[in-house]
Design an enzyme around this catalytic site. Structure first.
Site, short mmCIF file in Angstrom:
data_model
loop_
_atom_site.label_atom_id
_atom_site.label_comp_id
_atom_site.label_asym_id
_atom_site.label_seq_id
_atom_site.Cartn_x
_atom_site.Cartn_y
_atom_site.Cartn_z
N GLU A 33 0.62 -1.07 -0.12
CA GLU A 33 0.02 -0.07 -0.11
C GLU A 33 0.92 1.30 0.12
O GLU A 33 1.88 1.62 0.88
CB GLU A 33 -0.83 -0.06 1.21
CG GLU A 33 -1.67 1.02 1.25
CD GLU A 33 -2.71 1.18 2.40
OE1 GLU A 33 -2.56 -0.02 3.41
OE2 GLU A 33 -3.60 2.16 2.49
N ARG A 259 5.48 -13.13 9.44
CA ARG A 259 6.03 -11.75 9.12
C ARG A 259 7.50 -11.90 9.62
O ARG A 259 7.66 -12.33 10.77
CB ARG A 259 5.33 -10.60 9.49
CG ARG A 259 4.57 -10.68 10.91
CD ARG A 259 3.67 -9.38 11.12
NE ARG A 259 4.32 -8.26 11.03
CZ ARG A 259 4.00 -7.19 10.18
NH1 ARG A 259 2.79 -7.32 9.61
NH2 ARG A 259 4.55 -6.12 10.40
N LYS A 269 4.50 0.62 9.26
CA LYS A 269 4.40 1.97 8.63
C LYS A 269 4.02 3.00 9.33
O LYS A 269 4.59 4.27 9.53
CB LYS A 269 3.94 1.96 7.14
CG LYS A 269 4.62 1.32 6.04
CD LYS A 269 4.14 1.40 4.74
CE LYS A 269 3.01 0.10 4.97
NZ LYS A 269 2.37 -0.05 3.41
#
Ligand code: ATP
Ligand code: MG
Length: 552
Positions: A33, A259, A269
């Site tokens: 994104e 992850r 982020k």
């Protein structure tokens, strides 16, 4: 790609899908994104997705998951492309955007409405939460669930036409409000958002959710293995539900892996953005940031980051990797690839009292690799050494310069300290020494060997430089657990040294080239600020792991 790839469940899966003809060609995608810079966690995802495509001669797409216009921007789109390329990967075909599928997604949503599989719901967010139930209690049907197809179609078309305000209505899938999986309790497909989008401008006042958009984009692009992180495992039934109920041209498959989390690091982020917005760092590419752009500016080689991502492995169990592993990958790479140079951080004048004339020394650029060649260093009577390398007196553990004792100057002669001058405060301001040998590499005739080797620069030739020394950005091992990330920032994460003295060839260093400053560590010519008139070097990493408190 290197030959010694470890096996992992993803590679095994892809291999058997190919062997058993379930897929003809591997097609993966990296779907960021564009709402921030990529970080070390994304580097893992990039190496996994692009790596599988490379290993099995398939393709990997770069697709921007741009369904959240307010948080996204062109700046991030540009930085992400730059970072992927810098890491050493190239996507197949054009850059893709979720937003280019908005019309298709909309048409498919109408199709779901027509088949009674989606409805417009007017519950407020608070009411919807209440109706949704909990992990222990089933949800309740929305009072709008039994609207007619005609009414749903008309309302959804009005949503699309911009006739309602933000949040007034949503489109939901009609699945099962009592499903034990909360994601299946009539999930939202579309929200009303009157926002200008960086790609589609003001064309759309409604935006699809990630859950509705992602799998359909995968299907449209012919993605075979849609790899994501474990938090999406519970979304997989929904992913599959859409694929099953829509006339998609291809059936992709979602596969989750754990992850990457590293100690002393933030991989979110949103939280990294807080540091940027609060001015705790100078920007997304501050060399202390765990962003790919930050690591790059810090001097971390792309190859070392790729190597680290391979070394940590790919599994389905969550863990926190010691950041020292990344640092060690960086050190190994740079030890082999960084030419040596000399920089005196805290200059102390050293005058050689008996040097008959200037010497020109030829010094190897790498101790172990002759391919790096040699460079000439001028040595005159006036030198700078590091103030920490001289003591008037010291015990035998101090292997540097001491009054009456000897050291070798790196690449050059053996000297013995005779005396020193001090200022009014008693601080040593100049040391005088005599040469015991006058030729590089020669041992003293009297057999009294030097105690050690110290680095130096010529006072007449050296150039003042700015050195930025870095320490870890966070003072706690798990900063992600902190209530407020800004609170756990290490106050000593940056120290700027003005007036360090570097050997003259460093002025010509190409930005982003890394050197080992002898006895100090690895330093990179700053990508943006370094220039011949004002050399600026960032510390990449020390020569050994000193975080445990051991003295380097
Ligand atoms: P963030 O929380 O930092 O915003 P994200 O997952 O929301 O991360 P995206 O831009 O959606 O960020 O991520 C793009 C891809 O990178 C996704 O497929 C995501 O699963 C993957 N990814 C993100 N963080 C990690 C991580 N720490 N380890 C492995 N893959 C990751
Ligand atoms: Mg995301």
């Amino acid at each position: 790609m290197s030959a010694d790839l470890r096996s992992n469940f993803l590679r095994t899966q892809v291999q058997s899908d190919l062997a058993e003809d379930r897929v003809a060609e591997v097609v993966t995608r990296f779907p960021p994104e564009p709402n921030g810079f990529l970080h070390i966690g994304h580097a893992k995802s990039i190496t996994v997705n692009f790596g599988l495509a490379l290993q099995f001669q398939g393709r990997c797409h770069l697709r921007f998951d741009d369904t959240n216009p307010e948080a996204e921007s062109q700046e991030f789109i540009d930085s992400i492309q730059e970072d992927v390329r810098w890491l050493g990967f190239e996507w197949s075909g054009e850059v893709r955007f979720a937003s280019s599928y908005f019309q298709q997604l909309y048409d498919w949503a109408l199709g779901l409405i027509d088949r009674g599989l989606a409805y417009v719901c007017d519950l407020s967010p608070d009411e919807a939460r209440h109706y949704r139930g909990s992990l222990t209690a089933p949800g309740q049907d929305s009072p709008f669930r039994e609207r007619s197809v005609a009414e749903n179609r008309s309302l959804f078309e009005q949503m699309r036409a911009g006739e309602f305000v933000d949040g007034e209505r949503v489109l939901r899938a009609k699945i099962d409000m009592s499903s034990p999986n909360m994601n299946m309790r009539d999930p939202i497909l579309y929200r009303i958002r009157h926002a200008t989008h960086h790609q589609t401008g003001d064309q759309w006042p409604i935006y699809p959710t990630y859950d509705y958009a992602h799998g359909q984009e995968d299907a449209l692009e012919g993605i075979t293995h849609s790899i994501c992180t474990l938090e999406f495992e519970d979304h997989r039934p929904l992913y599959d539900w859409f694929i099953e109920h829509l006339p998609v041209p291809h059936v992709p498959r979602q596969i989750e892996f754990a992850r990457l989390n590293t100690s002393y690091t933030i991989t979110s982020k949103r939280k990294l953005k807080l540091l940027v917005d609060h001015g705790v760092v100078t920007g997304w590419d501050d060399p202390r940031m765990p962003t790919i752009a930050g690591l790059r500016r810090r001097g971390y080689p792309a190859a070392a980051i790729r190597h680290f991502c391979e070394e940590v492995g790919t599994s389905r169990s969550d863990s926190v990797v010691d950041v020292a592993m990344l640092e060690s990958a960086v050190r190994d790479d740079l030890n082999r690839r960084a030419p040596r140079a000399m920089c005196v951080m805290s200059p102390l004048k050293l005058t050689l009292t008996n040097l008959p004339g200037d010497l020109t020394l030829s010094v190897p650029n790498h101790p172990a690799n002759p391919d790096f060649g040699e460079r000439c260093l001028e040595m005159g009577a006036g030198l700078y050494i590091d103030s920490g390398d001289f003591r008037e007196e010291a015990n035998k553990h101090f292997k540097r310069l001491v009054l009456g004792k000897r050291v070798r100057l790196r690449g050059g002669v053996v000297v013995e300290a005779e005396r020193c001058d001090k200022d009014e405060s008693g601080e040593v301001v100049e040391v005088y020494a005599r040469c015991i040998t006058f030729e590089p590499g020669v041992d003293p005739e009297d057999g009294v060997k030097p105690k050690g080797v110290i680095h130096w620069v010529s006072a007449d030739h050296a150039v003042a430089a700015t050195i930025r020394r870095y320490d870890r950005l966070f003072s706690v091992a798990e900063p992600a657990r902190a209530e407020d990330v800004v609170e756990v920032v290490n106050p000593r994460s940056l120290a700027v040294i003005e007036g360090a003295m570097v050997e003259p060839m460093l002025v010509q260093a190409v930005p982003e080239s890394v050197f080992q400053f002898e006895r100090e560590g690895y330093f990179v010519a700053d990508r943006h600020d370094h220039c011949a008139n004002s050399p600026v070097f960032n510390m990449t990493i020390g020569l050994r792991d000193t975080w445990s408190g051991a003295d380097a």
